[in-house]
Design a protein around this motif. Structure first.
Motif, PDB file in Angstrom:
ATOM      1  N   ASN A   1       0.828  -1.210   0.000  1.00 42.35           N
ATOM      2  CA  ASN A   1       0.000   0.000   0.000  1.00 42.35           C
ATOM      3  C   ASN A   1       0.860   1.257   0.000  1.00 42.35           C
ATOM      4  OD1 ASN A   1      -2.364   1.560   0.128  1.00 42.35           O
ATOM      5  ND2 ASN A   1      -2.336   1.578   2.359  1.00 42.35           N
TER       6      ASN A   1
ATOM      7  N   VAL B   1     -10.141   6.572  -2.488  1.00 39.20           N
ATOM      8  CA  VAL B   1     -10.142   6.085  -1.107  1.00 39.20           C
ATOM      9  C   VAL B   1     -10.294   7.229  -0.115  1.00 39.20           C
ATOM     10  CG1 VAL B   1      -7.622   6.180  -0.847  1.00 39.20           C
ATOM     11  CG2 VAL B   1      -8.946   4.567   0.517  1.00 39.20           C
TER      12      VAL B   1
ATOM     13  N   HIS C   1     -12.303  -3.383  -5.508  1.00 35.92           N
ATOM     14  CA  HIS C   1     -12.095  -2.152  -4.733  1.00 35.92           C
ATOM     15  C   HIS C   1     -12.105  -0.928  -5.646  1.00 35.92           C
ATOM     16  CE1 HIS C   1     -11.115  -4.921  -1.531  1.00 35.92           C
ATOM     17  NE2 HIS C   1     -11.067  -3.916  -0.694  1.00 35.92           N
TER      18      HIS C   1
ATOM     19  N   ASN D   1      -5.215   2.929  -5.905  1.00 36.62           N
ATOM     20  CA  ASN D   1      -4.537   2.903  -4.614  1.00 36.62           C
ATOM     21  C   ASN D   1      -4.851   1.657  -3.801  1.00 36.62           C
ATOM     22  OD1 ASN D   1      -2.983   5.155  -4.796  1.00 36.62           O
ATOM     23  ND2 ASN D   1      -4.263   6.461  -3.528  1.00 36.62           N
ATOM     24  N   GLN D   2      -6.064   1.131  -3.936  1.00 32.77           N
ATOM     25  CA  GLN D   2      -6.443  -0.026  -3.136  1.00 32.77           C
ATOM     26  C   GLN D   2      -6.230  -1.353  -3.850  1.00 32.77           C
ATOM     27  OE1 GLN D   2     -10.502   1.548  -2.082  1.00 32.77           O
ATOM     28  NE2 GLN D   2      -9.951   0.822  -0.055  1.00 32.77           N
TER      29      GLN D   2
ATOM     30  N   ALA E   1      -5.008  -4.737  -1.775  1.00 36.17           N
ATOM     31  CA  ALA E   1      -6.178  -5.599  -1.607  1.00 36.17           C
ATOM     32  C   ALA E   1      -5.970  -6.936  -2.308  1.00 36.17           C
ATOM     33  CB  ALA E   1      -7.429  -4.909  -2.155  1.00 36.17           C
TER      34      ALA E   1
ATOM     35  N   SER F   1      -7.464  -0.005   9.904  1.00 40.69           N
ATOM     36  CA  SER F   1      -7.699   1.121   8.997  1.00 40.69           C
ATOM     37  C   SER F   1      -8.838   1.995   9.518  1.00 40.69           C
ATOM     38  CB  SER F   1      -8.049   0.604   7.595  1.00 40.69           C
ATOM     39  OG  SER F   1      -7.004  -0.179   7.075  1.00 40.69           O
TER      40      SER F   1
END
Length: 345
Positions: free
Chosen positions: A118, A140, A198, A202-203, A207, A238
């Motif tokens: 991440n 996000v 997702h 970014n995820q 993920a 998170s």
């Protein structure tokens, strides 16, 4: 040892099983299309509701709660019900909710690996910071709650709703449908699909890594009970971070408006330190675990090469459509924006 607990699924003649494999891939691609269409529909309807003044004058907390419920229906209920009807893995609930053979102690390793990925993804996305594409990379940020009530709703969604539904969905329905064609193949596909759903850059990477790790745990423990708990723990960390950001003094500290170390700021900094230490320890644990897994040769479950399995999967027209929709969702979102503008045209 833990890595030796992955079992095989009875096979059969390779050619006789090929039509079933192709149908399964086709259905999984269709499921992915439904996911992205449902997500796009949710985005369009919420945009229309907002532009039509539906939320004007409404209490902020009530508005947030209604939008959360609306999103829950389109992002979870509709696509998951479709997945159940499409794939219908026999005896799935009985198979995936049985008592785990062991309770994995690998949460730090999987968390550390996912957290590191991440961080690297966020650094890579900075290369596009001055472009329009960067906005879609950072969807996000929309998760950040405005107050304590919204933070509590988000925390419940992250710690309870998401783990229960997503584990049943991806480590249950998808993984179990693909396991007859190879554990490794099933783990990778279900993990990558978990990342794709997702729906932002970014995820996606962390993920996917998390999904692959959870898939390994689900197969090796023969249950998704452990993965549901681990998923809740991961999301909980998170969620706590997002919860702490709702404090004004923490927000001021982060943007440089204040340097005062209030109790909330101290809690935030301590929690960040714990997460970083967990990441460092977890990365070393993950490296040690991967070395052990490498020494273990997974039994061959189907006499079809991995390359051919991937070729068949990626050549299904439903999978191709799903990947096109995913690419659009990850970037400029031309499709939902175009549909949203149709009434004005």
């Amino acid at each position: 040892m833990e890595e030796n607990t992955i079992d095989t699924v009875p096979g059969g003649d390779a050619m006789s099983r090929m039509p079933g494999f192709k149908r399964t891939c086709l259905k999984i691609g269709l499921m992915m299309v439904i996911i992205f269409v449902s997500r796009g529909t949710e985005s369009i309807l919420l945009s229309l509701a907002a532009s039509g003044g539906m939320f004007d004058g409404m209490d902020g907390n009530l508005s947030y709660l209604l939008q959360t419920v609306f999103s829950f229906i389109f992002l979870y209920i509709i696509p998951m019900v479709c997945a159940v009807f499409l794939l219908k893995p026999p005896g799935m609930c009985r198979n995936v909710y049985r008592r785990p053979q062991y309770f994995s102690r690998m949460f730090p390793a999987f968390y550390g690996l996912s957290f590191l990925v991440n961080m690297l993804t966020m650094l890579a996305s900075k290369l596009f910071e001055n472009t329009d594409l960067y906005k879609s990379f950072n969807t996000v940020n929309e998760l950040t709650p405005d107050n304590m009530f919204c933070a509590a709703v988000l925390l419940f969604q992250l710690v309870v709703i998401a783990p229960i539904f997503e584990e049943f969905w991806f480590r249950g329905i998808v993984l179990e449908s693909l396991r007859p064609y190879g554990n490794g193949f099933a783990i990778l596909i279900s993990g990558l699909m978990f990342g794709l759903t997702h729906a932002n850059f970014n995820q996606f990477f962390y993920a996917s890594v998390l999904g692959i790790c959870l898939g390994y745990i689900a197969v090796s423990t023969k249950s998704i009970v452990t993965t549901t708990i681990m998923h809740a723990m991961f999301n909980g960390m998170s969620g706590i971070m997002l919860f702490l950001i709702t404090f004004d003094d923490v927000g001021d500290y982060l943007v440089g408006k204040s340097t005062e170390k209030t109790p909330a700021v101290v809690c935030y900094l301590v929690f960040c330190f714990i997460m970083i230490m967990l990441m460092i320890i977890g990365v070393f644990m993950a490296i040690a675990k991967l070395r052990k897994i490498k020494k273990y040769r997974v039994p061959k479950m189907w006499e079809i090469s991995a390359g051919r399995r991937w070729g068949i999967f990626l050549s299904r027209f439903t999978v191709i459509i799903a990947l096109v929709l995913a690419a659009d969702t990850f970037t400029f979102q031309y499709i939902p924006r175009g549909i949203f503008r149709l009434p004005s045209m």
